[in-house]
Design a protein around this motif. Structure first.
Motif, PDB file in Angstrom:
ATOM      1  N   TYR A  62       0.820  -1.204   0.000  1.00 56.32           N
ATOM      2  CA  TYR A  62       0.000   0.000   0.000  1.00 56.32           C
ATOM      3  C   TYR A  62       0.851   1.251   0.000  1.00 56.32           C
ATOM      4  O   TYR A  62       1.948   1.279   0.573  1.00 56.32           O
ATOM      5  CB  TYR A  62      -0.888   0.033   1.248  1.00 56.32           C
ATOM      6  N   ALA A  63       0.311   2.306  -0.600  1.00 51.53           N
ATOM      7  CA  ALA A  63       0.911   3.622  -0.442  1.00 51.53           C
ATOM      8  C   ALA A  63       0.759   4.027   1.023  1.00 51.53           C
ATOM      9  O   ALA A  63      -0.232   3.701   1.674  1.00 51.53           O
ATOM     10  CB  ALA A  63       0.207   4.627  -1.341  1.00 51.53           C
ATOM     11  N   ASP A  64       1.730   4.749   1.539  1.00 51.50           N
ATOM     12  CA  ASP A  64       1.692   5.152   2.941  1.00 51.50           C
ATOM     13  C   ASP A  64       0.421   5.933   3.267  1.00 51.50           C
ATOM     14  O   ASP A  64      -0.129   5.809   4.363  1.00 51.50           O
ATOM     15  CB  ASP A  64       2.918   6.006   3.282  1.00 51.50           C
ATOM     16  N   SER A  65      -0.054   6.711   2.315  1.00 48.54           N
ATOM     17  CA  SER A  65      -1.198   7.587   2.567  1.00 48.54           C
ATOM     18  C   SER A  65      -2.513   6.827   2.763  1.00 48.54           C
ATOM     19  O   SER A  65      -3.481   7.399   3.268  1.00 48.54           O
ATOM     20  CB  SER A  65      -1.349   8.585   1.421  1.00 48.54           C
ATOM     21  N   VAL A  66      -2.560   5.561   2.355  1.00 52.58           N
ATOM     22  CA  VAL A  66      -3.818   4.813   2.458  1.00 52.58           C
ATOM     23  C   VAL A  66      -3.736   3.645   3.441  1.00 52.58           C
ATOM     24  O   VAL A  66      -4.747   2.970   3.679  1.00 52.58           O
ATOM     25  CB  VAL A  66      -4.282   4.302   1.079  1.00 52.58           C
ATOM     26  N   LYS A  67      -2.573   3.399   3.994  1.00 54.08           N
ATOM     27  CA  LYS A  67      -2.432   2.288   4.938  1.00 54.08           C
ATOM     28  C   LYS A  67      -3.396   2.448   6.104  1.00 54.08           C
ATOM     29  O   LYS A  67      -3.521   3.510   6.686  1.00 54.08           O
ATOM     30  CB  LYS A  67      -0.988   2.220   5.449  1.00 54.08           C
ATOM     31  N   GLY A  68      -4.072   1.358   6.416  1.00 54.93           N
ATOM     32  CA  GLY A  68      -5.039   1.373   7.514  1.00 54.93           C
ATOM     33  C   GLY A  68      -6.420   1.829   7.111  1.00 54.93           C
ATOM     34  O   GLY A  68      -7.375   1.694   7.894  1.00 54.93           O
ATOM     35  N   ARG A  69      -6.556   2.382   5.900  1.00 54.26           N
ATOM     36  CA  ARG A  69      -7.872   2.856   5.437  1.00 54.26           C
ATOM     37  C   ARG A  69      -8.379   2.060   4.231  1.00 54.26           C
ATOM     38  O   ARG A  69      -9.580   1.855   4.088  1.00 54.26           O
ATOM     39  CB  ARG A  69      -7.787   4.337   5.051  1.00 54.26           C
ATOM     40  N   PHE A  70      -7.478   1.667   3.367  1.00 47.58           N
ATOM     41  CA  PHE A  70      -7.843   0.946   2.140  1.00 47.58           C
ATOM     42  C   PHE A  70      -7.415  -0.522   2.266  1.00 47.58           C
ATOM     43  O   PHE A  70      -6.388  -0.827   2.876  1.00 47.58           O
ATOM     44  CB  PHE A  70      -7.140   1.539   0.927  1.00 47.58           C
ATOM     45  N   THR A  71      -8.202  -1.390   1.648  1.00 49.67           N
ATOM     46  CA  THR A  71      -7.877  -2.814   1.608  1.00 49.67           C
ATOM     47  C   THR A  71      -8.051  -3.333   0.190  1.00 49.67           C
ATOM     48  O   THR A  71      -9.133  -3.186  -0.391  1.00 49.67           O
ATOM     49  CB  THR A  71      -8.767  -3.616   2.555  1.00 49.67           C
ATOM     50  N   ILE A  72      -6.995  -3.933  -0.341  1.00 48.35           N
ATOM     51  CA  ILE A  72      -7.073  -4.546  -1.659  1.00 48.35           C
ATOM     52  C   ILE A  72      -7.261  -6.045  -1.491  1.00 48.35           C
ATOM     53  O   ILE A  72      -6.678  -6.657  -0.587  1.00 48.35           O
ATOM     54  CB  ILE A  72      -5.809  -4.229  -2.500  1.00 48.35           C
ATOM     55  N   SER A  73      -8.093  -6.625  -2.345  1.00 44.40           N
ATOM     56  CA  SER A  73      -8.312  -8.069  -2.322  1.00 44.40           C
ATOM     57  C   SER A  73      -8.590  -8.535  -3.741  1.00 44.40           C
ATOM     58  O   SER A  73      -8.786  -7.711  -4.638  1.00 44.40           O
ATOM     59  CB  SER A  73      -9.482  -8.425  -1.385  1.00 44.40           C
ATOM     60  N   ARG A  74      -8.616  -9.851  -3.928  1.00 50.36           N
ATOM     61  CA  ARG A  74      -8.863 -10.370  -5.264  1.00 50.36           C
ATOM     62  C   ARG A  74      -9.578 -11.702  -5.194  1.00 50.36           C
ATOM     63  O   ARG A  74      -9.475 -12.424  -4.195  1.00 50.36           O
ATOM     64  CB  ARG A  74      -7.559 -10.501  -6.054  1.00 50.36           C
ATOM     65  N   ASP A  75     -10.275 -12.003  -6.269  1.00 51.21           N
ATOM     66  CA  ASP A  75     -10.928 -13.298  -6.454  1.00 51.21           C
ATOM     67  C   ASP A  75     -10.299 -13.903  -7.694  1.00 51.21           C
ATOM     68  O   ASP A  75     -10.630 -13.500  -8.824  1.00 51.21           O
ATOM     69  CB  ASP A  75     -12.434 -13.108  -6.614  1.00 51.21           C
TER      70      ASP A  75
END
Length: 121
Positions: A62-75
């Motif tokens: 993650y970019a530092d600015s989004v850590k803890g707020r954004f979550t990436i996942s995949r199917d």
């Protein structure tokens, strides 16, 4: 022909949430890394910044600015990547592009058309 189609962008107030989706389709053998990039207002497309990346094995970055707020996942079964965005701030505003390394006859880099996220204060 391979296509990446994003969905889920829109207008949200600061503190709100959005979930982006990106589905890859076409004559795909396999999908390696998948990622989301952001083009901030006033910047060119070649100045997109990495927001989040996920490998086929599930390792994330993650970019530092989004850590803890954004979550990436995949199917992997659906060749789809998601970006859950919480606690959105005005500085998160921009066009979000899906990116993937996809094996067709050779491993290539593919981009979606982008989806606009606008966060109002």
């Amino acid at each position: 022909q391979v296509r990446l189609v994003e969905s889920g962008g829109g207008l949200v107030q600061a503190g709100g949430s959005l979930r982006l989706s990106c589905a890859a389709s076409g004559s795909i053998a396999s999908v390696s890394n998948m990622a989301w990039y952001r083009q901030a207002p006033g910047k060119q497309r070649d100045q997109r910044d990495l927001v989040a990346l996920i490998t086929i094995g599930g390792t994330t970055k993650y970019a530092d600015s989004v850590k803890g707020r954004f979550t990436i996942s995949r199917d992997n079964a659906k060749n789809t990547v998601y970006l859950q965005m919480n606690s959105l701030q005005p500085e998160d505003t921009g066009v979000y592009y899906c990116y993937a390394n996809i094996l067709v006859s050779a491993l290539g880099k593919y981009w979606g058309e982008g989806t606009l996220v606008t966060v109002s204060s």
